[in-house]
Design a protein around this motif. Structure first.
Motif, short mmCIF file in Angstrom:
data_model
loop_
_atom_site.label_atom_id
_atom_site.label_comp_id
_atom_site.label_asym_id
_atom_site.label_seq_id
_atom_site.Cartn_x
_atom_site.Cartn_y
_atom_site.Cartn_z
N ASP A 1 -5.39 4.62 -6.21
CA ASP A 1 -6.49 3.68 -6.43
C ASP A 1 -6.05 2.25 -6.13
O ASP A 1 -6.79 1.47 -5.52
N VAL B 1 -6.48 3.36 3.81
CA VAL B 1 -7.35 4.05 2.84
C VAL B 1 -7.17 5.57 2.98
O VAL B 1 -7.04 6.28 1.98
N GLN C 1 -5.95 8.32 0.20
CA GLN C 1 -6.73 9.50 -0.18
C GLN C 1 -5.93 10.78 0.00
O GLN C 1 -6.02 11.69 -0.83
N ALA D 1 -5.64 -2.03 0.45
CA ALA D 1 -6.18 -1.87 1.81
C ALA D 1 -7.42 -2.74 1.99
O ALA D 1 -7.57 -3.43 3.01
N GLU D 2 -8.28 -2.73 0.99
CA GLU D 2 -9.48 -3.56 1.06
C GLU D 2 -9.13 -5.05 1.08
O GLU D 2 -9.74 -5.83 1.80
N VAL E 1 -5.76 1.80 -2.35
CA VAL E 1 -7.05 1.55 -1.71
C VAL E 1 -7.46 0.09 -1.92
O VAL E 1 -7.93 -0.57 -0.98
N ASN F 1 0.84 -1.19 0.00
CA ASN F 1 0.00 0.00 0.00
C ASN F 1 0.88 1.25 0.00
O ASN F 1 0.66 2.17 -0.79
N VAL G 1 -7.18 -0.78 8.19
CA VAL G 1 -7.68 -0.57 6.83
C VAL G 1 -8.03 0.90 6.64
O VAL G 1 -7.70 1.50 5.61
#
Length: 77
Positions: free
Chosen positions: A39, A62, A66, A45-46, A42, A29, A58
């Motif tokens: 993107d 995220v 951002q 992270a998911e 993220v 990440n 998480v």
């Protein structure tokens, strides 16, 4: 690194594809954020959440993604 973004992204592609643990996904990440692909950060992270990362971890991953795309308002949610 010599500052070649294409080379850095290629390296990130190779390293993130092999990430199978929460710890590896957390590092992947950060790497994706470094090469300016929030993107993908993220998505990692998911994926970490599905592998058992805490909701807080998480959310931090995220939020960091951002912030790296200058979406500070979304990061604060």
């Amino acid at each position: 690194m010599r500052g070649d973004i294409a080379e850095a992204r290629e390296l990130a592609d190779r390293l993130t594809a092999a990430a199978v643990s929460v710890e590896a996904l957390t590092l992947a990440n950060a790497l994706e954020r470094t090469v300016k692909r929030p993107d993908r950060a993220v998505a990692l992270a998911e994926r970490a959440g599905k592998l058992g990362a805490s909701a807080g971890q998480v959310a931090l991953m995220v939020g960091a993604a951002q912030v790296s795309q200058d979406d500070r308002a979304a990061a604060l949610k």
